[in-house]
Design a protein around this motif. Structure first.
Motif, PDB file in Angstrom:
ATOM      1  N   VAL A  37       0.839  -1.204   0.000  1.00 27.22           N
ATOM      2  CA  VAL A  37       0.000   0.000   0.000  1.00 27.22           C
ATOM      3  C   VAL A  37       0.873   1.251   0.000  1.00 27.22           C
ATOM      4  O   VAL A  37       0.578   2.231  -0.699  1.00 27.22           O
ATOM      5  CB  VAL A  37      -0.983  -0.004   1.205  1.00 27.22           C
ATOM      6  N   THR A  38       1.953   1.220   0.745  1.00 27.97           N
ATOM      7  CA  THR A  38       2.868   2.360   0.784  1.00 27.97           C
ATOM      8  C   THR A  38       3.478   2.617  -0.590  1.00 27.97           C
ATOM      9  O   THR A  38       3.555   3.770  -1.033  1.00 27.97           O
ATOM     10  CB  THR A  38       3.983   2.120   1.832  1.00 27.97           C
ATOM     11  N   VAL A  39       3.883   1.571  -1.278  1.00 32.80           N
ATOM     12  CA  VAL A  39       4.463   1.727  -2.614  1.00 32.80           C
ATOM     13  C   VAL A  39       3.418   2.268  -3.589  1.00 32.80           C
ATOM     14  O   VAL A  39       3.705   3.176  -4.380  1.00 32.80           O
ATOM     15  CB  VAL A  39       5.063   0.387  -3.118  1.00 32.80           C
ATOM     16  N   VAL A  40       2.208   1.755  -3.544  1.00 33.53           N
ATOM     17  CA  VAL A  40       1.141   2.248  -4.427  1.00 33.53           C
ATOM     18  C   VAL A  40       0.890   3.736  -4.163  1.00 33.53           C
ATOM     19  O   VAL A  40       0.766   4.532  -5.105  1.00 33.53           O
ATOM     20  CB  VAL A  40      -0.155   1.418  -4.269  1.00 33.53           C
ATOM     21  N   LEU A  41       0.819   4.126  -2.898  1.00 33.91           N
ATOM     22  CA  LEU A  41       0.620   5.529  -2.538  1.00 33.91           C
ATOM     23  C   LEU A  41       1.770   6.385  -3.045  1.00 33.91           C
ATOM     24  O   LEU A  41       1.561   7.452  -3.641  1.00 33.91           O
ATOM     25  CB  LEU A  41       0.481   5.667  -1.019  1.00 33.91           C
ATOM     26  N   ALA A  42       3.002   5.929  -2.842  1.00 35.47           N
ATOM     27  CA  ALA A  42       4.181   6.681  -3.283  1.00 35.47           C
ATOM     28  C   ALA A  42       4.201   6.843  -4.800  1.00 35.47           C
ATOM     29  O   ALA A  42       4.507   7.924  -5.310  1.00 35.47           O
ATOM     30  CB  ALA A  42       5.454   5.988  -2.796  1.00 35.47           C
ATOM     31  N   VAL A  43       3.888   5.796  -5.526  1.00 36.35           N
ATOM     32  CA  VAL A  43       3.869   5.858  -6.992  1.00 36.35           C
ATOM     33  C   VAL A  43       2.774   6.819  -7.468  1.00 36.35           C
ATOM     34  O   VAL A  43       3.005   7.662  -8.342  1.00 36.35           O
ATOM     35  CB  VAL A  43       3.682   4.452  -7.606  1.00 36.35           C
ATOM     36  N   ALA A  44       1.592   6.710  -6.885  1.00 30.07           N
ATOM     37  CA  ALA A  44       0.490   7.606  -7.271  1.00 30.07           C
ATOM     38  C   ALA A  44       0.878   9.064  -7.036  1.00 30.07           C
ATOM     39  O   ALA A  44       0.669   9.919  -7.908  1.00 30.07           O
ATOM     40  CB  ALA A  44      -0.776   7.247  -6.499  1.00 30.07           C
ATOM     41  N   LEU A  45       1.451   9.357  -5.888  1.00 27.80           N
ATOM     42  CA  LEU A  45       1.846  10.734  -5.583  1.00 27.80           C
ATOM     43  C   LEU A  45       3.007  11.196  -6.465  1.00 27.80           C
ATOM     44  O   LEU A  45       3.074  12.372  -6.828  1.00 27.80           O
ATOM     45  CB  LEU A  45       2.193  10.877  -4.102  1.00 27.80           C
ATOM     46  N   ALA A  46       3.888  10.293  -6.838  1.00 25.46           N
ATOM     47  CA  ALA A  46       4.984  10.651  -7.743  1.00 25.46           C
ATOM     48  C   ALA A  46       4.425  11.105  -9.094  1.00 25.46           C
ATOM     49  O   ALA A  46       4.890  12.104  -9.662  1.00 25.46           O
ATOM     50  CB  ALA A  46       5.944   9.475  -7.928  1.00 25.46           C
ATOM     51  N   PHE A  47       3.442  10.400  -9.604  1.00 24.34           N
ATOM     52  CA  PHE A  47       2.813  10.813 -10.861  1.00 24.34           C
ATOM     53  C   PHE A  47       2.095  12.151 -10.700  1.00 24.34           C
ATOM     54  O   PHE A  47       2.215  13.036 -11.546  1.00 24.34           O
ATOM     55  CB  PHE A  47       1.846   9.737 -11.380  1.00 24.34           C
ATOM     56  N   VAL A  48       1.360  12.314  -9.611  1.00 25.41           N
ATOM     57  CA  VAL A  48       0.634  13.567  -9.382  1.00 25.41           C
ATOM     58  C   VAL A  48       1.596  14.750  -9.341  1.00 25.41           C
ATOM     59  O   VAL A  48       1.401  15.758 -10.033  1.00 25.41           O
ATOM     60  CB  VAL A  48      -0.198  13.493  -8.077  1.00 25.41           C
ATOM     61  N   PHE A  49       2.645  14.646  -8.547  1.00 24.51           N
ATOM     62  CA  PHE A  49       3.587  15.759  -8.422  1.00 24.51           C
ATOM     63  C   PHE A  49       4.432  15.939  -9.681  1.00 24.51           C
ATOM     64  O   PHE A  49       4.766  17.064 -10.055  1.00 24.51           O
ATOM     65  CB  PHE A  49       4.475  15.596  -7.179  1.00 24.51           C
ATOM     66  N   GLY A  50       4.783  14.847 -10.339  1.00 26.58           N
ATOM     67  CA  GLY A  50       5.536  14.948 -11.585  1.00 26.58           C
ATOM     68  C   GLY A  50       4.748  15.688 -12.652  1.00 26.58           C
ATOM     69  O   GLY A  50       5.246  16.620 -13.296  1.00 26.58           O
ATOM     70  N   TYR A  51       3.498  15.292 -12.835  1.00 26.65           N
ATOM     71  CA  TYR A  51       2.646  15.974 -13.809  1.00 26.65           C
ATOM     72  C   TYR A  51       2.394  17.426 -13.399  1.00 26.65           C
ATOM     73  O   TYR A  51       2.384  18.326 -14.226  1.00 26.65           O
ATOM     74  CB  TYR A  51       1.308  15.254 -13.963  1.00 26.65           C
ATOM     75  N   ALA A  52       2.179  17.650 -12.103  1.00 27.82           N
ATOM     76  CA  ALA A  52       1.886  19.006 -11.614  1.00 27.82           C
ATOM     77  C   ALA A  52       3.041  19.966 -11.889  1.00 27.82           C
ATOM     78  O   ALA A  52       2.812  21.116 -12.289  1.00 27.82           O
ATOM     79  CB  ALA A  52       1.559  18.971 -10.125  1.00 27.82           C
ATOM     80  N   LEU A  53       4.270  19.508 -11.696  1.00 29.17           N
ATOM     81  CA  LEU A  53       5.419  20.384 -11.963  1.00 29.17           C
ATOM     82  C   LEU A  53       5.494  20.759 -13.439  1.00 29.17           C
ATOM     83  O   LEU A  53       5.774  21.907 -13.782  1.00 29.17           O
ATOM     84  CB  LEU A  53       6.726  19.720 -11.531  1.00 29.17           C
ATOM     85  N   THR A  54       5.256  19.803 -14.295  1.00 34.61           N
ATOM     86  CA  THR A  54       5.274  20.094 -15.731  1.00 34.61           C
ATOM     87  C   THR A  54       4.115  21.012 -16.102  1.00 34.61           C
ATOM     88  O   THR A  54       4.289  21.990 -16.841  1.00 34.61           O
ATOM     89  CB  THR A  54       5.210  18.792 -16.545  1.00 34.61           C
ATOM     90  N   MET A  55       2.950  20.723 -15.589  1.00 35.21           N
ATOM     91  CA  MET A  55       1.779  21.542 -15.906  1.00 35.21           C
ATOM     92  C   MET A  55       1.947  22.985 -15.435  1.00 35.21           C
ATOM     93  O   MET A  55       1.485  23.907 -16.108  1.00 35.21           O
ATOM     94  CB  MET A  55       0.521  20.932 -15.275  1.00 35.21           C
ATOM     95  N   ARG A  56       2.612  23.168 -14.329  1.00 30.85           N
ATOM     96  CA  ARG A  56       2.828  24.522 -13.805  1.00 30.85           C
ATOM     97  C   ARG A  56       3.499  25.415 -14.843  1.00 30.85           C
ATOM     98  O   ARG A  56       3.051  26.521 -15.124  1.00 30.85           O
ATOM     99  CB  ARG A  56       3.668  24.461 -12.529  1.00 30.85           C
ATOM    100  N   GLY A  57       4.565  24.912 -15.445  1.00 32.34           N
ATOM    101  CA  GLY A  57       5.273  25.689 -16.461  1.00 32.34           C
ATOM    102  C   GLY A  57       4.454  25.892 -17.725  1.00 32.34           C
ATOM    103  O   GLY A  57       4.474  26.966 -18.329  1.00 32.34           O
ATOM    104  N   VAL A  58       3.733  24.866 -18.128  1.00 32.65           N
ATOM    105  CA  VAL A  58       2.923  24.944 -19.347  1.00 32.65           C
ATOM    106  C   VAL A  58       1.750  25.902 -19.135  1.00 32.65           C
ATOM    107  O   VAL A  58       1.427  26.713 -20.012  1.00 32.65           O
ATOM    108  CB  VAL A  58       2.441  23.535 -19.775  1.00 32.65           C
ATOM    109  N   LEU A  59       1.129  25.850 -17.984  1.00 36.16           N
ATOM    110  CA  LEU A  59       0.035  26.773 -17.676  1.00 36.16           C
ATOM    111  C   LEU A  59       0.526  28.222 -17.655  1.00 36.16           C
ATOM    112  O   LEU A  59      -0.177  29.123 -18.119  1.00 36.16           O
ATOM    113  CB  LEU A  59      -0.614  26.414 -16.334  1.00 36.16           C
ATOM    114  N   ARG A  60       1.731  28.429 -17.147  1.00 32.79           N
ATOM    115  CA  ARG A  60       2.321  29.778 -17.126  1.00 32.79           C
ATOM    116  C   ARG A  60       2.514  30.314 -18.534  1.00 32.79           C
ATOM    117  O   ARG A  60       2.521  31.524 -18.748  1.00 32.79           O
ATOM    118  CB  ARG A  60       3.676  29.757 -16.403  1.00 32.79           C
ATOM    119  N   ALA A  61       2.682  29.420 -19.489  1.00 39.09           N
ATOM    120  CA  ALA A  61       2.859  29.828 -20.893  1.00 39.09           C
ATOM    121  C   ALA A  61       1.526  30.164 -21.550  1.00 39.09           C
ATOM    122  O   ALA A  61       1.489  30.499 -22.731  1.00 39.09           O
ATOM    123  CB  ALA A  61       3.573  28.725 -21.674  1.00 39.09           C
ATOM    124  N   GLY A  62       0.431  30.050 -20.807  1.00 40.39           N
ATOM    125  CA  GLY A  62      -0.876  30.439 -21.323  1.00 40.39           C
ATOM    126  C   GLY A  62      -1.700  29.316 -21.914  1.00 40.39           C
ATOM    127  O   GLY A  62      -2.738  29.558 -22.528  1.00 40.39           O
TER     128      GLY A  62
END
Length: 143
Positions: A37-62
Motif C-alpha cells: 500500500v505504501t508503494v502504491v501511494l508513493a507511486v500515485a503521488l509521484a505521478f501527481v507531483f511529476g505531472y503538476a510540476l510540468t503543468m505549472r510551467g505549461v500553464l504559465r505559458a498560457g
C-alpha cells in the motif's frame, strides 16, 4: 541533443517523482501501512507531483488546463514510470528499509540511493526520447 539537456529534463522529472515518492513513503510508514500500500501511494503521488510540476510551467505559458494535462502526460509518463519502477525496486531490495521507520538512517539512505539509481537509469532514456522529439521535448516549446 546534449547530455546536459537530458540531465536537466531528468532532474526536473526526478524532482516531481521525489516529492511524491518521499511523501508517499512518509505517509505510509507513519501510518503503518503495508509495504504494498505504501508503494502504491508513493507511486500515485509521484505521478501527481511529476505531472503538476510540468503543468505549472505549461500553464504559465498560457495553455489551458486540459491541454496542459495532455502535454504533461506526453512529456512525463514514460520517464516517471521508469523512475518509479527502478526507485521502488531498489528500496524494496534493501533489506529492512521499508520497515526501518522514519527516524532511521536506513530508511532515508535507501530512499536517497533509490532516487539516485532511478536518475542514472532514466537519464539515457530521456536523452533518447528527447532526441526523437518525445518526452520532455514536447514541453520545450512552452519554456
Amino acid at each position: 541533443m546534449s547530455w546536459r539537456t537530458a540531465a536537466l529534463a531528468t532532474l526536473h522529472c526526478l524532482t516531481g517523482c521525489a516529492i511524491g515518492e518521499v511523501l508517499g513513503m512518509v505517509i505510509g510508514t507513519a501510518l503503518g501501512l503495508s509495504n504494498a500500500v505504501t508503494v502504491v501511494l508513493a507511486v500515485a503521488l509521484a505521478f501527481v507531483f511529476g505531472y503538476a510540476l510540468t503543468m505549472r510551467g505549461v500553464l504559465r505559458a498560457g495553455v489551458g488546463l486540459r491541454q496542459a494535462f495532455r502535454i504533461a502526460l506526453a512529456a512525463d509518463t514514460v520517464s516517471i514510470a521508469v523512475m518509479e519502477i527502478v526507485d521502488n525496486a531498489v528500496i524494496l531490495g534493501v533489506p529492512g528499509a521499508m520497515d526501518a521507520g522514519l527516524a532511521s538512517a536506513l530508511f532515508w539512505g535507501a530512499l536517497a540511493f533509490a532516487l539516485l539509481v532511478a536518475f542514472v537509469v532514466t537519464l539515457p532514456l530521456n536523452r533518447w526520447m528527447i532526441g526523437r522529439g518525445l518526452g520532455h521535448a514536447v514541453v520545450h516549446a512552452y519554456h
